[in-house]
Structures are given as C-alpha cells and as structure tokens.
Design an enzyme around this catalytic site. Structure first.
Site, short mmCIF file in Angstrom:
data_model
loop_
_atom_site.label_atom_id
_atom_site.label_comp_id
_atom_site.label_asym_id
_atom_site.label_seq_id
_atom_site.Cartn_x
_atom_site.Cartn_y
_atom_site.Cartn_z
N TYR A 1 75.36 63.54 25.63
CA TYR A 1 75.29 64.57 24.58
C TYR A 1 75.32 65.96 25.22
O TYR A 1 76.14 66.81 24.84
CB TYR A 1 74.01 64.36 23.77
CG TYR A 1 73.83 65.31 22.60
CD1 TYR A 1 74.70 65.28 21.52
CD2 TYR A 1 72.77 66.22 22.58
CE1 TYR A 1 74.53 66.13 20.44
CE2 TYR A 1 72.59 67.07 21.51
CZ TYR A 1 73.46 67.04 20.44
OH TYR A 1 73.28 67.89 19.37
N GLU B 1 76.21 67.06 28.20
CA GLU B 1 77.43 67.46 28.90
C GLU B 1 78.63 67.54 27.95
O GLU B 1 79.54 68.32 28.17
CB GLU B 1 77.73 66.51 30.06
CG GLU B 1 76.67 66.54 31.17
CD GLU B 1 76.60 67.86 31.93
OE1 GLU B 1 77.24 68.86 31.55
OE2 GLU B 1 75.86 67.90 32.94
N LYS C 1 78.47 68.71 24.97
CA LYS C 1 78.36 70.03 24.34
C LYS C 1 78.66 71.14 25.35
O LYS C 1 79.25 72.18 24.99
CB LYS C 1 76.97 70.21 23.75
CG LYS C 1 76.69 69.31 22.53
CD LYS C 1 77.54 69.66 21.32
CE LYS C 1 77.15 68.83 20.10
NZ LYS C 1 77.94 69.18 18.91
N PHE D 1 57.83 61.20 12.02
CA PHE D 1 56.43 61.52 11.68
C PHE D 1 56.20 61.37 10.17
O PHE D 1 55.19 60.83 9.73
CB PHE D 1 56.06 62.94 12.11
CG PHE D 1 56.03 63.19 13.59
CD1 PHE D 1 55.98 62.15 14.50
CD2 PHE D 1 56.02 64.50 14.09
CE1 PHE D 1 55.93 62.38 15.88
CE2 PHE D 1 55.97 64.76 15.46
CZ PHE D 1 55.94 63.70 16.35
N GLY E 1 51.99 64.77 24.32
CA GLY E 1 52.24 65.58 23.11
C GLY E 1 52.22 67.07 23.38
O GLY E 1 52.34 67.87 22.44
N GLN F 1 54.47 68.69 25.17
CA GLN F 1 55.83 69.26 25.23
C GLN F 1 56.08 70.02 23.94
O GLN F 1 55.59 69.61 22.88
CB GLN F 1 56.89 68.16 25.48
CG GLN F 1 57.06 67.14 24.38
CD GLN F 1 56.05 65.99 24.43
OE1 GLN F 1 54.98 66.11 25.02
NE2 GLN F 1 56.37 64.87 23.81
N ARG G 1 58.50 72.29 21.03
CA ARG G 1 59.79 72.45 20.36
C ARG G 1 59.65 73.61 19.38
O ARG G 1 58.55 74.03 19.02
CB ARG G 1 60.17 71.18 19.56
CG ARG G 1 60.41 69.94 20.40
CD ARG G 1 61.66 70.02 21.27
NE ARG G 1 61.87 68.80 22.01
CZ ARG G 1 61.30 68.51 23.19
NH1 ARG G 1 60.50 69.38 23.77
NH2 ARG G 1 61.57 67.36 23.81
N PRO H 1 62.93 67.28 27.49
CA PRO H 1 62.56 68.65 27.88
C PRO H 1 61.07 68.92 27.64
O PRO H 1 60.50 68.47 26.65
CB PRO H 1 63.41 69.54 26.98
CG PRO H 1 64.46 68.66 26.40
CD PRO H 1 63.92 67.27 26.40
N ARG H 2 60.46 69.70 28.54
CA ARG H 2 59.03 70.01 28.39
C ARG H 2 58.82 71.20 27.46
O ARG H 2 57.80 71.30 26.80
CB ARG H 2 58.41 70.32 29.77
CG ARG H 2 58.21 69.07 30.63
CD ARG H 2 58.02 69.43 32.06
NE ARG H 2 59.21 70.15 32.53
CZ ARG H 2 59.21 71.02 33.55
NH1 ARG H 2 58.12 71.31 34.20
NH2 ARG H 2 60.33 71.62 33.91
P1 NAD Z 1 74.47 63.96 11.91
O1 NAD Z 1 74.53 62.74 12.78
O2 NAD Z 1 73.65 63.89 10.68
O3 NAD Z 1 75.92 64.40 11.47
C1 NAD Z 1 77.03 64.29 12.33
C2 NAD Z 1 78.23 63.93 11.49
O4 NAD Z 1 79.37 63.82 12.34
C3 NAD Z 1 78.08 62.56 10.79
O5 NAD Z 1 78.45 62.67 9.44
C4 NAD Z 1 79.04 61.67 11.55
O6 NAD Z 1 79.53 60.59 10.79
C5 NAD Z 1 80.09 62.65 11.99
N1 NAD Z 1 80.84 62.21 13.18
C6 NAD Z 1 80.34 61.82 14.37
N2 NAD Z 1 81.34 61.50 15.21
C7 NAD Z 1 82.50 61.71 14.52
C8 NAD Z 1 83.88 61.55 14.84
N3 NAD Z 1 84.28 61.14 16.06
N4 NAD Z 1 84.80 61.85 13.90
C9 NAD Z 1 84.43 62.27 12.66
N5 NAD Z 1 83.13 62.44 12.31
C10 NAD Z 1 82.19 62.15 13.22
O7 NAD Z 1 73.99 65.14 12.85
P2 NAD Z 1 73.45 66.60 12.46
O8 NAD Z 1 72.02 66.66 12.80
O9 NAD Z 1 73.91 66.95 11.11
O10 NAD Z 1 74.22 67.49 13.51
C11 NAD Z 1 75.45 68.12 13.17
C12 NAD Z 1 75.96 68.92 14.37
O11 NAD Z 1 75.02 69.93 14.72
C13 NAD Z 1 76.20 68.08 15.62
O12 NAD Z 1 77.36 68.55 16.27
C14 NAD Z 1 74.99 68.37 16.46
O13 NAD Z 1 75.25 68.23 17.83
C15 NAD Z 1 74.67 69.81 16.08
N6 NAD Z 1 73.25 70.09 16.28
C16 NAD Z 1 72.33 69.61 15.39
C17 NAD Z 1 70.98 69.85 15.63
C18 NAD Z 1 69.92 69.36 14.68
O14 NAD Z 1 68.75 69.65 14.92
N7 NAD Z 1 70.27 68.65 13.62
C19 NAD Z 1 70.58 70.57 16.77
C20 NAD Z 1 71.56 71.00 17.66
C21 NAD Z 1 72.90 70.78 17.40
#
Ligand code: NAD
Length: 350
Positions: free
Chosen positions: A169, A171, A173, A215, A231, A233, A235, A296-297
C-alpha cells in the site's frame, strides 16, 4: 486544463471546498463505490455535477452504487482501473480513489493494490489528459511510514519499510505520487495530490479492520474492545465530510501538492477506544492485542499548507463525527447491516 476560464477563475476564488459547485460540471470518480468515494460522488451530485463512477467492487459496495443511482446525474462503469479507461463526453476532473485502503483489504489483495497505485494511476492520468481535466490523487499519510518527524509536514520524505507487508500500500501510493508529478513535469498535466489522514464516518464496513468501525462494532455488541499494543500509538482522525471538502478544495486550487488533508487533533488509540465506548454508551472492557508489523507509532498532519493554499480545515468535532457514525451503525435493523447493505462476515481486528 480545458475548462471554461470564467468558471475556473470563479471556482478558484472560493477555496473552502465549494469550488466544485462552481466549475466541475462532470467528474469521474474511480473508487466511487467505496467509503470516501461514495461520499465524494454524493457531494458532487448534490452540487449539480454529473458523476461517472469507475469501480470493480473489489472492496466497494453495490449498495453505495444503488443509493447514488437515485441521482439523475450519476452513472457507473464496472471496470478495473488497471485497464485503460474510456469515458465519452466532457470530463472536468478525475478523482482517483480506486485502491484497497484498509490494512485487512490490502494485505488480502497485495498485488492488486500495487497495480491500482501504479497501472491504475497511469490510466487515471491518461484519462484526465485525454479530456484536459484536472486529476486529483487520493494519496495517504502512509507515505510517511513510521515517521521520524512529528507532526508530519509535506516536506518530510517518510520512513517506509519497502519490503514489509504494508509496503504494498505505502509504496503503491509513493509510486502513484511520483508518477503523478512525472506527468505534471513532463506533460504539464494538471494534478493535485492529497495525502489523506485517517478518515472515518458512515458507510465504513464494520469488518474492514480499521480502528473506528472495529471499536464501534465491538462496543455495540458488548464485546471487548481490542486495542493493539499498549494503545499509546497515536492517530488523527478526520470526519469524512471534511475529507471530501478537502479533496474538492484541492480540485479547485492551482497547486500540485502534496497537501495533507486530516485533523491536527492527535490522540492515542487507547483514548480513541475510550471515546468510542463512551459515545456508544457501552461498558465493554478495553483489551490489548498484538501490534501489526510496521504499525506507525505517531500520526499527526501539519495542516498549515491546507489552511494557507486551500482555505481548508476540518470542521466536524470528533465527538460529533463519532456520534453520527455510531448512529449510522446503529441504524441497522437487528441482524441487518446499515442502509440495507449485504450481510458481511464479522471478524477480529487486522
Ligand atoms: P474503500 O476500500 O472503501 O474504497 C476503495 C474503492 O476502490 C472500492 O469501491 C473498490 O471497489 C475500488 N477499487 C479498488 N481497486 C480497484 C480497481 N483496481 N479498479 C476499480 N476499482 C477499484 O477505501 P476508502 O477508505 O474509501 O479509500 C478511498 C481512497 O482514499 C483510497 O485510494 C485510499 O488509499 C485513500 N485513502 C483513504 C483513507 C481513509 O482513511 N479512508 C486514508 C488515506 C487514503
């Protein structure tokens, strides 16, 4: 960016997250069936924009699509973003959110997660380029890894284990950010990179392994609330409406970022568990479980850039956001998940 100049100028004067109302008439949201993506689609639709969702439902929900389909301006394409995307007609913005996001999901889908960040980001950038649209990348605080600088400023390069289990995840991003900037530098692509810090709210899956839904589920069931390690760490959690406002503000800004989108209010996981327990009115005990590898801490964004460049800051107090989330989880009739979602097996924390 092939947008109406007057609309862009108007949109970019309004930096509080309301830009979309001014200039995005049609957007593509990859990952629109997921947690953050479905809220983003809804906000765009409520503002009068048309939205095309591209999602393969790897971790998203068909119920989210059904709810969005009640809007006349919504359409969806069931497709994998790792394959080139074709969207006919006008596109003003591409929001690239498609990726597994919870540790439980990306550890289950490691190669798919790397490909959504690499091939998927390239395809989203190409789609935006084809339409002269701005591309907003949903990156993550995970690019900072287990940070050695605190709070995390965008100039900090991070401390990521490139071969650990979470690297699929983190890497992905980091590569997605690098590719996005390469398109910007090489092709002049109009891009914005948001580094999202833990977002939470309604429509999270109770079993997705992330702390808040876990939770809540445990507290509501009167089960022990499992907190990893001691607990201590930390966020910083941000209510999803605020996260979405941040993404929209970035879509309307003239900066590439990266820009942190998250709450500057930091708390320990133990304190978060206690707060959830109190909001749920539960007397569940809080019990320790093992810490995940490379957990992550510390995590707290420096939000100065978001405030200065986007005029953005989170507005929803944590108690309020948690209350709304708990109410949503509690809204399910007995034995049924909220909003008619398909039943999902529940499991312990990742
Ligand atoms: P989520 O898993 O609820 O939603 C991700 C969506 O992407 C899902 O609907 C999934 O079906 C779709 N998806 C995954 N791989 C796919 C592919 N290859 N082709 C088409 N669709 C695909 O996750 P989320 O929490 O809604 O996160 C959404 C985005 O925000 C992600 O990119 C995530 O990395 C980023 N993000 C979220 C958070 C958070 O706290 N929720 C924090 C940091 C970054």
């Amino acid at each position: 960016m092939a947008l109406n100049g007057a609309a862009v100028a108007e949109g970019r004067r309004d930096q509080g997250g309301n830009m979309s109302q001014a200039h995005i008439r049609r957007a593509v949201v990859t990952g629109g069936a997921g947690f953050v993506g479905s809220h983003l689609c809804e906000r765009l639709l409520d503002a009068g924009a048309e939205v095309v969702c591209v999602d393969n439902l790897a971790t998203g929900s068909a119920e989210n699509l059904r709810r969005l389909a009640r809007h006349a301006g919504f359409s969806s394409i069931e497709a994998d973003v790792t394959r080139p995307m074709r969207v006919a007609g006008r596109v003003d913005a591409v929001f690239h959110l498609a990726s597994a996001a919870s540790p439980r999901d990306y550890l289950r889908l490691p190669v798919e997660t790397l490909e959504a960040g690499s091939l998927g980001t390239r395809n989203a950038l190409d789609l935006a380029a084809e339409h002269g649209a701005r591309m907003v990348l949903a990156s993550t605080s995970e690019v900072y890894g287990d940070p050695l600088h605190h709070p995390q400023h965008e100039s900090y390069w991070g401390n990521v284990n490139p071969v650990g289990p979470r690297s699929v995840y983190d890497e992905a991003k980091r590569y997605a950010e690098a590719l996005t900037m390469a398109y910007h530098r090489t092709h002049g692509a109009d891009v914005g990179i948001a580094r999202i810090f833990n977002s939470y709210g309604p429509r999270m899956r109770p079993d997705d392994g992330r702390a808040i839904p876990t939770f809540i589920r445990q507290a509501m069931a009167g089960e022990p609330i499992t907190v990893s390690g001691d607990g201590m760490q930390t966020r910083s959690v941000c209510y999803v409406d605020d996260t979405v406002r941040g993404l929209l503000a970035l879509a309307g800004a003239d900066i590439t970022g990266p820009v942190n989108i998250g709450s500057p209010h930091e708390l320990s996981m133990r304190a978060l568990a206690e707060l959830v327990r109190s909001v749920c009115g539960s007397d569940s005990p809080i019990v320790p479980v093992g810490r995940p590898v490379d957990d992550p801490r510390f995590r707290r964004p420096d939000t100065g850039l978001a405030a200065r460049a986007l005029g953005w800051r989170p507005l929803v107090p944590m108690e309020e956001g948690l209350r709304l989330t708990v109410e949503w989880f509690a809204g399910a009739p007995a034995g049924h998940p909220p909003e008619g979602r398909e039943a999902e097996p529940t499991a312990g924390r990742a």
